[in-house]
Design an enzyme around this catalytic site. Structure first.
Site, mmCIF file in Angstrom:
data_model
loop_
_atom_site.group_PDB
_atom_site.id
_atom_site.type_symbol
_atom_site.label_atom_id
_atom_site.label_comp_id
_atom_site.label_asym_id
_atom_site.label_seq_id
_atom_site.Cartn_x
_atom_site.Cartn_y
_atom_site.Cartn_z
ATOM 1 C CG HIS A 35 19.079 -25.664 58.020
ATOM 2 N ND1 HIS A 35 18.617 -24.487 57.783
ATOM 3 C CD2 HIS A 35 20.183 -25.857 58.467
ATOM 4 C CE1 HIS A 35 19.817 -23.867 58.115
ATOM 5 N NE2 HIS A 35 20.615 -24.740 58.595
ATOM 6 C CG HIS A 46 22.406 -26.674 60.989
ATOM 7 N ND1 HIS A 46 22.919 -26.671 59.677
ATOM 8 C CD2 HIS A 46 22.459 -28.417 61.378
ATOM 9 C CE1 HIS A 46 23.491 -27.600 59.387
ATOM 10 N NE2 HIS A 46 23.166 -28.520 60.405
ATOM 11 C CG ASP A 69 22.639 -21.330 62.590
ATOM 12 O OD1 ASP A 69 22.673 -22.536 62.748
ATOM 13 O OD2 ASP A 69 23.131 -20.489 61.758
ATOM 14 C CG HIS A 70 18.792 -21.543 60.528
ATOM 15 N ND1 HIS A 70 18.787 -20.823 59.528
ATOM 16 C CD2 HIS A 70 20.150 -21.855 60.704
ATOM 17 C CE1 HIS A 70 19.850 -20.561 58.718
ATOM 18 N NE2 HIS A 70 20.779 -21.388 59.512
ATOM 19 C CG HIS A 120 22.948 -26.752 54.854
ATOM 20 N ND1 HIS A 120 23.834 -26.138 54.875
ATOM 21 C CD2 HIS A 120 22.387 -26.515 56.258
ATOM 22 C CE1 HIS A 120 24.235 -25.560 55.722
ATOM 23 N NE2 HIS A 120 23.405 -25.760 56.851
ATOM 24 C CG ASP A 176 22.479 -21.929 56.715
ATOM 25 O OD1 ASP A 176 22.041 -20.951 56.571
ATOM 26 O OD2 ASP A 176 22.811 -22.528 57.733
HETATM 27 ZN ZN LIG Z 1 23.043 -21.330 59.574
HETATM 28 ZN ZN LIG Z 2 23.046 -25.096 58.719
#
Ligand SMILES: [Zn+2]
Ligand SMILES: [Zn+2]
Length: 315
Positions: free
Chosen positions: A67, A69, A71-72, A144, A218
């Site tokens: 996804h 976000h 941090d990914h 999520h 997530d």
């Molecule tokens: Zn995350």
């Molecule tokens: Zn996330």
């Protein structure tokens, strides 16, 4: 019984942090190496340095993003540039949910250092499958606070067990003909001028399942629509951002507790549960593991960054 040697199968936990990295944990990145193939599942910031530390090299065949976000996916631009500097020319497939094309357009559009290879983005949605040699990756919808996908990497079925004694009793001499039968080919045996066909089904047991790894990204604990495909997984890598004391928070922010991850592991009868995406508020994972074990009797691990595990065939 004769075992056919399978492809090697390793899972590298290159990033196991939640949304915020810590000094010990990088943002999300899981590398799966099966045979000569290397796939990345998420590629958080600093992923390429984790690859250096884990000595995996940078030869990646495909990247699957769960996804959008940061941090990914923030590790992708730097990794692409390094691959290019190192002379990569093979196209690179980048799979992800909706907006994967926008992501690739942005990365290519803003960069003043043209890549030496072509990026091939492909949007995936729930139930779509990408085939590889001997296995496939199936996307499933996660739950999520933005559109997200999890992935199931599942090997093709293996041939059944080879009954050596039976083969010899049918007149097949040990040697190359054994290999033919193991590969599913019939063989002709000649004895005293009489030719007899021996077929694989006379020698092989029923097909056996291949190995299977599930990575949720997530998500809330949610398995509707994909549990049947994940059933009997060797390894479930599940969001466990919080321990069980933060269940309300986990629900509010669309993540999972360790206990909730364990309920999913139970549901799909996974052999091992790996708790990842650990929130930066925790200095250890002892409580996470204890919380998961309240709901699940299989093996529970909370891998540190750079840990690697081998997925072996189960008997
Ligand atoms: Zn995350
Ligand atoms: Zn996330």
């Amino acid at each position: 019984m004769v075992q056919i040697a399978g492809e090697t199968f390793h899972v590298y936990f290159l990033g196991t942090a939640g949304a915020l990295p810590t000094t010990n944990r990088n943002p999300s990145c899981i590398m799966i190496r099966r045979g000569s193939d290397t796939l990345l599942f998420d590629c958080g910031e600093g992923a390429q340095q984790q690859m250096m530390r884990a000595r995996t090299g940078f030869t990646v065949d495909a990247i699957f993003i769960t996804h959008w976000h940061a941090d990914h996916y923030l590790g992708v631009p730097g990794l692409l540039q390094t691959m290019s500097f190192m002379g990569r020319t093979e196209p690179l497939k980048i799979y992800g949910p909706r907006w994967v094309h926008e992501f690739v357009d942005f990365v290519e559009g803003i960069s003043r250092t043209p890549l030496g290879f072509v990026l091939q983005p492909r949007e995936l949605s729930d139930g779509m499958t990408i085939s590889f040699d001997g296995y496939h990756v199936r996307a499933f919808a996660s739950r999520h606070n933005t559109l997200g996908l999890g992935y199931i990497l599942a090997e093709d079925e293996r041939p059944g067990r080879f009954d050596r004694e039976k083969a010899i009793s049918l007149g097949v001499p040990p040697g190359p003909l054994f290999g033919c039968l193991q590969r599913g080919e019939s063989v002709i045996i000649e004895s005293n001028g009489v030719r007899t066909e021996v077929t694989p089904d006379q020698i092989l047991g029923p097909p056996r399942p291949g190995r299977k790894v599930v990575y949720t990204g997530d998500t809330r604990p949610y398995f509707r629509g994909w549990a049947e495909y994940a059933m009997g997984a060797d390894l479930l890598i599940h969001d466990a951002t919080y321990d069980n004391s933060e269940a309300d928070r986990a629900r509010d922010v669309y993540h999972s507790t360790a206990g909730e991850a364990a309920t999913v592991a139970c549901e799909i009868k996974a052999a091992c549960l790996a708790l990842v995406h650990i929130s930066s508020r925790y200095t250890g994972t002892k409580t996470h593991i204890e919380d998961a074990k309240e709901y699940y009797t299989g093996e529970v691990i909370a891998p540190d960054d750079l840990e690697m595990i081998e997925i072996t065939y189960r008997s």
